[in-house]
Design a protein around this motif. Structure first.
Motif, PDB file in Angstrom:
ATOM      1  N   ARG A  75       3.114   5.237   9.076  1.00  0.00           N
ATOM      2  CA  ARG A  75       3.697   5.249   7.728  1.00  0.00           C
ATOM      3  C   ARG A  75       2.618   5.260   6.650  1.00  0.00           C
ATOM      4  O   ARG A  75       2.766   5.934   5.629  1.00  0.00           O
ATOM      5  CB  ARG A  75       4.600   4.036   7.538  1.00  0.00           C
ATOM      6  CG  ARG A  75       5.860   4.125   8.356  1.00  0.00           C
ATOM      7  CD  ARG A  75       6.794   2.999   8.026  1.00  0.00           C
ATOM      8  NE  ARG A  75       7.885   2.950   8.959  1.00  0.00           N
ATOM      9  CZ  ARG A  75       8.768   1.980   8.992  1.00  0.00           C
ATOM     10  NH1 ARG A  75       8.693   0.975   8.135  1.00  0.00           N
ATOM     11  NH2 ARG A  75       9.744   2.004   9.874  1.00  0.00           N
ATOM     12  N   LEU A  76       1.547   4.527   6.898  1.00  0.00           N
ATOM     13  CA  LEU A  76       0.443   4.484   5.941  1.00  0.00           C
ATOM     14  C   LEU A  76      -0.171   5.862   5.783  1.00  0.00           C
ATOM     15  O   LEU A  76      -0.495   6.295   4.675  1.00  0.00           O
ATOM     16  CB  LEU A  76      -0.604   3.487   6.447  1.00  0.00           C
ATOM     17  CG  LEU A  76      -1.608   2.920   5.485  1.00  0.00           C
ATOM     18  CD1 LEU A  76      -0.919   2.129   4.391  1.00  0.00           C
ATOM     19  CD2 LEU A  76      -2.580   2.022   6.235  1.00  0.00           C
TER      20      LEU A  76
ATOM     21  N   PHE B 219      -0.519   9.725  16.170  1.00  0.00           N
ATOM     22  CA  PHE B 219      -0.599   9.925  14.716  1.00  0.00           C
ATOM     23  C   PHE B 219      -2.046  10.117  14.269  1.00  0.00           C
ATOM     24  O   PHE B 219      -2.388   9.972  13.116  1.00  0.00           O
ATOM     25  CB  PHE B 219       0.124   8.807  13.936  1.00  0.00           C
ATOM     26  CG  PHE B 219      -0.608   7.504  13.844  1.00  0.00           C
ATOM     27  CD1 PHE B 219      -1.460   7.256  12.782  1.00  0.00           C
ATOM     28  CD2 PHE B 219      -0.418   6.511  14.774  1.00  0.00           C
ATOM     29  CE1 PHE B 219      -2.126   6.051  12.670  1.00  0.00           C
ATOM     30  CE2 PHE B 219      -1.064   5.300  14.664  1.00  0.00           C
ATOM     31  CZ  PHE B 219      -1.925   5.073  13.614  1.00  0.00           C
ATOM     32  N   HIS B 220      -2.898  10.510  15.205  1.00  0.00           N
ATOM     33  CA  HIS B 220      -4.281  10.891  14.909  1.00  0.00           C
ATOM     34  C   HIS B 220      -5.076   9.751  14.283  1.00  0.00           C
ATOM     35  O   HIS B 220      -5.730   9.930  13.252  1.00  0.00           O
ATOM     36  CB  HIS B 220      -4.341  12.143  14.031  1.00  0.00           C
ATOM     37  CG  HIS B 220      -3.593  13.291  14.605  1.00  0.00           C
ATOM     38  ND1 HIS B 220      -4.051  13.999  15.682  1.00  0.00           N
ATOM     39  CD2 HIS B 220      -2.395  13.836  14.283  1.00  0.00           C
ATOM     40  CE1 HIS B 220      -3.180  14.935  15.994  1.00  0.00           C
ATOM     41  NE2 HIS B 220      -2.163  14.855  15.158  1.00  0.00           N
TER      42      HIS B 220
ATOM     43  N   GLU C  33       0.795  -1.237   0.000  1.00  0.00           N
ATOM     44  CA  GLU C  33       0.000   0.000   0.000  1.00  0.00           C
ATOM     45  C   GLU C  33       0.823   1.280   0.000  1.00  0.00           C
ATOM     46  O   GLU C  33       0.261   2.365  -0.113  1.00  0.00           O
ATOM     47  CB  GLU C  33      -0.957   0.005   1.196  1.00  0.00           C
ATOM     48  CG  GLU C  33      -1.939  -1.142   1.201  1.00  0.00           C
ATOM     49  CD  GLU C  33      -2.849  -1.188  -0.030  1.00  0.00           C
ATOM     50  OE1 GLU C  33      -3.151  -0.131  -0.617  1.00  0.00           O
ATOM     51  OE2 GLU C  33      -3.267  -2.296  -0.397  1.00  0.00           O
ATOM     52  N   CYS C  34       2.128   1.190   0.129  1.00  0.00           N
ATOM     53  CA  CYS C  34       2.947   2.399   0.181  1.00  0.00           C
ATOM     54  C   CYS C  34       3.989   2.445  -0.926  1.00  0.00           C
ATOM     55  O   CYS C  34       4.840   3.330  -0.933  1.00  0.00           O
ATOM     56  CB  CYS C  34       3.629   2.519   1.542  1.00  0.00           C
ATOM     57  SG  CYS C  34       2.453   2.880   2.856  1.00  0.00           S
TER      58      CYS C  34
ATOM     59  N   HIS D 147      -0.998   8.019   2.473  1.00  0.00           N
ATOM     60  CA  HIS D 147      -2.441   8.203   2.210  1.00  0.00           C
ATOM     61  C   HIS D 147      -3.019   9.124   3.293  1.00  0.00           C
ATOM     62  O   HIS D 147      -3.630   8.662   4.262  1.00  0.00           O
ATOM     63  CB  HIS D 147      -3.162   6.847   2.229  1.00  0.00           C
ATOM     64  CG  HIS D 147      -2.614   5.848   1.279  1.00  0.00           C
ATOM     65  ND1 HIS D 147      -2.920   5.853  -0.063  1.00  0.00           N
ATOM     66  CD2 HIS D 147      -1.762   4.802   1.462  1.00  0.00           C
ATOM     67  CE1 HIS D 147      -2.288   4.855  -0.662  1.00  0.00           C
ATOM     68  NE2 HIS D 147      -1.575   4.204   0.239  1.00  0.00           N
ATOM     69  N   PRO D 148      -2.821  10.440   3.173  1.00  0.00           N
ATOM     70  CA  PRO D 148      -3.190  11.361   4.260  1.00  0.00           C
ATOM     71  C   PRO D 148      -4.676  11.408   4.599  1.00  0.00           C
ATOM     72  O   PRO D 148      -5.035  11.787   5.710  1.00  0.00           O
ATOM     73  CB  PRO D 148      -2.699  12.719   3.768  1.00  0.00           C
ATOM     74  CG  PRO D 148      -2.505  12.576   2.299  1.00  0.00           C
ATOM     75  CD  PRO D 148      -2.229  11.138   2.034  1.00  0.00           C
TER      76      PRO D 148
END
Length: 159
Positions: free
Chosen positions: A75-76, A101-102, A47-48, A80-81
């Motif tokens: 990291r994801l 990391f919210h 996915e990254c 993908h913000p």
């Protein structure tokens, strides 16, 4: 829409997938694409990478061999913000780490289906709010921007 699951116990992604298929069917919504990973390393590789497709929702276990779900989620989110990340775990000691990391939601195992449905509804609403285009009419014409790009709007003389 794309949804991924990452858990070293294959029963968890299967159960979450069944619940989400029910959620989307009951809401009359199109079924998203689902993909399951058994490790955080596999998730990040899939996915990254440079050929990865946009990702909307991720359900991550915390304790897995190799990278944790917390590390993978951070990291994801860089790649993908707008992805809404759910931490799904039987351990409540990771809440502070997840909040750093919210993370979108923190769900306890076993997952309560009614709570999952409420939180998915919230995630879909937030995805729409974060990514919808907004048309802004100016004296020079109309401009389209993503909602996340707008910091402030000011009207002067009803304009």
């Amino acid at each position: 829409m794309r949804i991924v699951f990452c858990d070293d116990d294959p029963a968890v992604p299967a159960l979450l997938g069944d619940c989400l298929r029910e959620f989307f069917t009951a809401g009359g919504l199109a079924q998203p694409e689902y993909k399951a990973y058994s490790s955080a390393n596999d998730l990040l590789a899939g996915e990254c990478g440079p050929a990865s497709q946009p990702l909307d929702v991720a359900f991550l276990d915390v304790e897995m061999p190799g990278l944790s779900g917390i590390q993978a989620g951070a990291r994801l989110q860089e790649r993908h913000p707008f992805c809404k990340i759910f931490i799904v775990t039987a351990h409540d000691g990771y809440l502070d780490d997840a909040m750093r990391f919210h993370v979108f939601r923190y769900l306890s195992k076993p997952v309560d289906k009614a709570r999952l449905f409420r939180n998915m509804k919230d995630a879909l609403w937030q995805l729409a709010a974060d990514t919808r285009p907004v048309v802004i009419e100016t004296g020079e014409g109309a401009v389209t921007r993503s909602a996340h790009e707008i910091v402030m709007a000011e009207a002067q003389g009803r304009r």
